[in-house]
Design an enzyme around this catalytic site. Structure first.
Site, PDB file in Angstrom:
ATOM      1  CB  SER A 149      -0.898   0.024   1.328  1.00  0.00           C
ATOM      2  OG  SER A 149      -1.379   1.312   1.408  1.00  0.00           O
ATOM      3  CE1 TYR A 162      -3.839  -2.036   5.147  1.00  0.00           C
ATOM      4  CE2 TYR A 162      -3.145   0.071   4.816  1.00  0.00           C
ATOM      5  CZ  TYR A 162      -3.716  -1.006   4.212  1.00  0.00           C
ATOM      6  OH  TYR A 162      -3.858  -1.248   2.770  1.00  0.00           O
ATOM      7  CE  LYS A 166      -1.499  -3.815   3.076  1.00  0.00           C
ATOM      8  NZ  LYS A 166      -1.606  -4.970   2.444  1.00  0.00           N
TER       9      LYS A 166
HETATM   10  N1  LIG Z   1      -8.851  -0.686  -1.391  1.00  0.00           N
HETATM   11  C1  LIG Z   1      -7.718   0.181  -1.347  1.00  0.00           C
HETATM   12  O1  LIG Z   1      -7.780   1.326  -1.229  1.00  0.00           O
HETATM   13  C2  LIG Z   1      -6.363  -0.301  -1.144  1.00  0.00           C
HETATM   14  C3  LIG Z   1      -5.340   0.417  -1.126  1.00  0.00           C
HETATM   15  C4  LIG Z   1      -4.097  -0.109  -0.867  1.00  0.00           C
HETATM   16  C5  LIG Z   1      -3.694  -1.369  -0.693  1.00  0.00           C
HETATM   17  N2  LIG Z   1      -4.906  -2.331  -0.460  1.00  0.00           N
HETATM   18  C6  LIG Z   1      -4.661  -3.833  -0.167  1.00  0.00           C
HETATM   19  O2  LIG Z   1      -5.241  -4.299  -1.486  1.00  0.00           O
HETATM   20  C7  LIG Z   1      -5.403  -5.839  -0.770  1.00  0.00           C
HETATM   21  C8  LIG Z   1      -6.814  -5.809  -1.214  1.00  0.00           C
HETATM   22  O3  LIG Z   1      -7.805  -5.128  -0.579  1.00  0.00           O
HETATM   23  P1  LIG Z   1      -9.185  -4.780  -1.236  1.00  0.00           P
HETATM   24  O4  LIG Z   1      -9.245  -3.333  -1.340  1.00  0.00           O
HETATM   25  O5  LIG Z   1      -9.386  -5.572  -2.466  1.00  0.00           O
HETATM   26  O6  LIG Z   1     -10.185  -5.393  -0.126  1.00  0.00           O
HETATM   27  P2  LIG Z   1     -11.588  -6.016  -0.200  1.00  0.00           P
HETATM   28  O7  LIG Z   1     -12.254  -5.640  -1.352  1.00  0.00           O
HETATM   29  O8  LIG Z   1     -12.038  -5.757   1.354  1.00  0.00           O
HETATM   30  O9  LIG Z   1     -11.101  -7.567  -0.227  1.00  0.00           O
HETATM   31  C9  LIG Z   1     -10.608  -8.219   0.739  1.00  0.00           C
HETATM   32  C10 LIG Z   1     -10.335  -9.614   0.519  1.00  0.00           C
HETATM   33  O10 LIG Z   1      -9.527 -10.291   1.353  1.00  0.00           O
HETATM   34  C11 LIG Z   1     -10.200 -11.326   2.108  1.00  0.00           C
HETATM   35  N3  LIG Z   1      -9.791 -11.398   3.206  1.00  0.00           N
HETATM   36  C12 LIG Z   1     -10.004 -10.447   4.204  1.00  0.00           C
HETATM   37  N4  LIG Z   1      -9.493 -11.161   5.521  1.00  0.00           N
HETATM   38  C13 LIG Z   1      -8.867 -12.345   5.206  1.00  0.00           C
HETATM   39  C14 LIG Z   1      -8.203 -13.212   6.096  1.00  0.00           C
HETATM   40  N5  LIG Z   1      -7.831 -13.127   7.144  1.00  0.00           N
HETATM   41  N6  LIG Z   1      -8.014 -14.376   5.081  1.00  0.00           N
HETATM   42  C15 LIG Z   1      -8.207 -14.575   3.868  1.00  0.00           C
HETATM   43  N7  LIG Z   1      -8.899 -13.712   3.233  1.00  0.00           N
HETATM   44  C16 LIG Z   1      -9.381 -12.697   3.862  1.00  0.00           C
HETATM   45  C17 LIG Z   1     -11.707 -10.982   1.650  1.00  0.00           C
HETATM   46  O11 LIG Z   1     -12.776 -12.158   1.743  1.00  0.00           O
HETATM   47  P3  LIG Z   1     -13.415 -12.963   3.149  1.00  0.00           P
HETATM   48  O12 LIG Z   1     -14.222 -11.880   3.562  1.00  0.00           O
HETATM   49  O13 LIG Z   1     -13.912 -13.775   2.297  1.00  0.00           O
HETATM   50  O14 LIG Z   1     -11.989 -13.555   3.767  1.00  0.00           O
HETATM   51  C18 LIG Z   1     -11.505 -10.501   0.223  1.00  0.00           C
HETATM   52  O15 LIG Z   1     -11.512 -11.329  -0.563  1.00  0.00           O
HETATM   53  C19 LIG Z   1      -5.165  -5.592   0.368  1.00  0.00           C
HETATM   54  O16 LIG Z   1      -3.780  -6.135   0.835  1.00  0.00           O
HETATM   55  C20 LIG Z   1      -5.153  -4.274   1.055  1.00  0.00           C
HETATM   56  O17 LIG Z   1      -4.251  -3.749   2.258  1.00  0.00           O
HETATM   57  C21 LIG Z   1      -5.817  -1.758  -0.737  1.00  0.00           C
END
Ligand SMILES: NC(=O)c1ccc[n+]([C@@H]2O[C@H](COP(=O)([O-])OP(=O)(O)OC[C@H]3O[C@@H](n4cnc5c(N)ncnc54)[C@H](OP(=O)(O)O)[C@@H]3O)[C@@H](O)[C@H]2O)c1
Length: 256
Positions: A149, A162, A166
């Site tokens: 991130s 968090y 990261k």
């Molecule tokens: N969205 C942003 O703005 C953003 C920015 C920077 C970085 N990121 C990073 O991008 C990645 C994905 O984020 P996203 O935005 O796509 O989030 P999201 O839409 O909330 O999806 C999160 C995914 O992770 C799964 N998950 C959550 N906790 C888990 C656990 N303990 N074990 C296994 N699976 C788990 C969830 O499914 P279940 O509920 O079925 O487990 C879901 O498939 C993360 O690493 C996040 O830190 C996101």
């Protein structure tokens, strides 16, 4: 000479994508499948995984589902045992599943939230990388992609723990790249800015935090999940064959 007419050249590869039931993980899984990769979709809840699997299969791709809480090392071990038994190899690991259970000041972070964030975002990535690396060393090839991130690179409000995890992901990326490079394994990270997913939904509910983040971008918008999947395709393929130990920042120019 590289044959650029061959596209990404990922046909027949096997990938594990954690957190593949929605958001960025889903976008990466679908992009890989569209390029002929057999994708193992992992997350905690089968319902979302089945939805993504059905979409991939309907589009002519191959995917299997694996319920796995990446905060539980035993469950990660079980997934890799299945991959070994059923698919016999792993070419690409995408560590993507992460959590951010507490948004607030560092002085108020409860210990349970600290432990959960470290268990999923840091230890989970590490344990999965260990399993993948053991198989990839045997194969003499492989790619690990860690979703970090921009929080690893700059201070974001209310997200200190968090951000710490990261930043650790970037340190792990560099360490593993050095160690695994001689085995033909590349390890890189992607640092997204704000991406429109369930994870960042709280921003929509907190405009006083969202607006400055939006204003900081050069492109004056937040990202769609597919815009992160493009970077993952690049890092998974030989298009990035001389790229390892680094981070691709996809932040709309926020750090520029
Ligand atoms: N969205 C942003 O703005 C953003 C920015 C920077 C970085 N990121 C990073 O991008 C990645 C994905 O984020 P996203 O935005 O796509 O989030 P999201 O839409 O909330 O999806 C999160 C995914 O992770 C799964 N998950 C959550 N906790 C888990 C656990 N303990 N074990 C296994 N699976 C788990 C969830 O499914 P279940 O509920 O079925 O487990 C879901 O498939 C993360 O690493 C996040 O830190 C996101």
């Amino acid at each position: 000479m590289m044959d650029f007419t061959e596209g990404f050249g990922l046909q027949g590869k096997v990938a594990l994508v954690t957190g593949a039931s929605r958001g960025i993980g889903e976008a990466i899984a679908r992009a890989f499948a569209a390029h002929g990769v057999t994708v193992v979709l992992a997350s905690r809840k089968m319902e979302g995984l089945e939805r993504v699997k059905n979409a991939i299969v309907s589009a002519g791709g191959r995917a299997i589902t694996a319920v796995c809480n990446t905060g539980k090392p035993d469950q990660i071990t079980e997934v890799f045992q299945r991959i070994s038994d059923e698919l016999g190899r792993i070419d690409i690991l995408v560590n993507n599943a992460a959590t951010n259970p507490f948004a607030g000041n560092a002085v108020d972070v409860p210990e349970w939230a600290f432990d959960k964030t470290v268990a999923v975002n840091m230890k989970g990535y590490f344990i999965a990388s260990q399993h993948a690396a053991r198989m990839m060393i045997e194969q003499g090839s492989g790619v690990i992609i860690n979703i970090a991130s921009v929080a690893a690179l700059e201070a974001l409000p209310m997200q200190t723990v968090y951000s710490m995890t990261k930043a650790a992901v970037l340190a792990m990326t560099r360490g593993l790249a050095r160690e695994l490079g001689p085995h033909g394994i590349r390890v890189n990270a992607i640092a997204p800015g704000v991406v429109k997913t369930h994870f960042s939904q709280f921003l929509a509910d907190t405009p006083e935090i969202a607006q400055p983040l939006l204003d900081a971008t050069a492109l004056k918008r937040f990202a769609e999940p597919d815009e992160i999947a493009g970077a993952a395709l690049f890092l998974a393929s030989d298009m990035s064959s001389y790229t390892t130990g680094t981070v691709v920042v996809c932040d709309g120019g926020a750090l520029a």
